[in-house]
Design a protein around this motif. Structure first.
Motif, mmCIF file in Angstrom:
data_model
loop_
_atom_site.group_PDB
_atom_site.id
_atom_site.type_symbol
_atom_site.label_atom_id
_atom_site.label_comp_id
_atom_site.label_asym_id
_atom_site.label_seq_id
_atom_site.Cartn_x
_atom_site.Cartn_y
_atom_site.Cartn_z
ATOM 1 N N ARG A 1 -6.039 3.481 4.731
ATOM 2 C CA ARG A 1 -5.561 2.964 3.457
ATOM 3 C C ARG A 1 -6.751 2.827 2.524
ATOM 4 N N ALA A 2 -6.480 2.943 1.234
ATOM 5 C CA ALA A 2 -7.533 2.794 0.236
ATOM 6 C C ALA A 2 -8.027 1.355 0.250
ATOM 7 N N HIS B 1 1.041 6.131 1.074
ATOM 8 C CA HIS B 1 0.486 6.155 2.427
ATOM 9 C C HIS B 1 -0.175 4.804 2.694
ATOM 10 N N TYR C 1 -11.352 5.244 2.020
ATOM 11 C CA TYR C 1 -10.223 5.038 2.916
ATOM 12 C C TYR C 1 -10.782 4.323 4.134
ATOM 13 N N ALA D 1 2.496 1.693 -3.443
ATOM 14 C CA ALA D 1 1.559 2.078 -4.507
ATOM 15 C C ALA D 1 0.956 3.458 -4.296
ATOM 16 N N ASP D 2 0.621 3.792 -3.033
ATOM 17 C CA ASP D 2 -0.156 4.998 -2.767
ATOM 18 C C ASP D 2 0.614 6.102 -2.047
ATOM 19 N N GLN E 1 -14.875 2.651 -3.509
ATOM 20 C CA GLN E 1 -13.547 2.978 -3.011
ATOM 21 C C GLN E 1 -13.669 3.962 -1.847
ATOM 22 N N ASN F 1 0.833 -1.206 0.000
ATOM 23 C CA ASN F 1 0.000 0.000 0.000
ATOM 24 C C ASN F 1 0.866 1.253 0.000
#
Length: 175
Positions: free
Chosen positions: A86-87, A65, A96, A62-63, A94, A59
């Motif tokens: 996290r997403a 965070h 968080y 990729a993001d 979608q 995570n």
């Protein structure tokens, strides 16, 4: 807070999860006490903790965070929990996901609330581009109080009753 991986609050150091945190993931997530209200129950195989740590590391990659490894400032290097945002895909959309789980040795110190406040601040920093959701079981009153302390709104219209438990939902930015 800055948009780096490490965040310090009054009592906590929050840092990105690394694969070497698998031991701490295992200790926390296999503990019956930290899973009292978890319908899935505790982890039963260490490989689950290794996989979870890898997923959380991914995570961050990729993001930029994800969930943090949580340490007390006065005890650096000792992971006492995991949490943050996290997403995630939640009920087909979608969001968080806000999560927080701390070791029983630090319960009652207000640290979960401090973690949640930092996570909500991170959500604001990210531009609130996805709704923020936290959910727990109806019986998990401590977790519900923590979500409220973090500024989330109770959303009974989104509660979900299953054959084994009722999920109660807290959110920000969710229509």
């Amino acid at each position: 807070m800055m948009m780096t991986g490490v965040v310090e609050t009054e009592h906590l150091r929050l840092r990105p999860v690394i694969e070497e945190d698998a031991d701490s993931v295992w200790l926390l997530h296999s503990d019956l006490r930290t899973n009292t209200y978890n319908p899935a129950g505790p982890m039963t195989h260490r490989s689950q903790a290794e996989q979870q740590a890898r997923e959380w590391v991914a995570n961050w990659a990729a993001d930029g965070h994800g969930y943090w490894a949580v340490e007390e400032l006065h005890v650096p290097g000792v992971v006492i929990g995991f949490g943050g945002i996290r997403a995630a895909n939640w009920r087909g959309r979608q969001v968080y996901n806000l999560a927080y789980r701390l070791a029983p040795t630090v319960w009652g110190k207000g640290l979960a609330g401090e973690l949640v406040v930092a996570a909500v601040e991170r959500w604001h920093e990210l531009g609130e581009r996805l709704p923020l959701v936290a959910y727990t079981t109806a019986e998990n009153i401590p977790s519900q109080r923590t979500a409220l302390k973090g500024g989330l709104t109770r959303r009974p219209d989104l509660d979900e009753v299953t054959s084994t438990h009722t999920d109660v939902v807290f959110a920000l930015g969710l229509d």
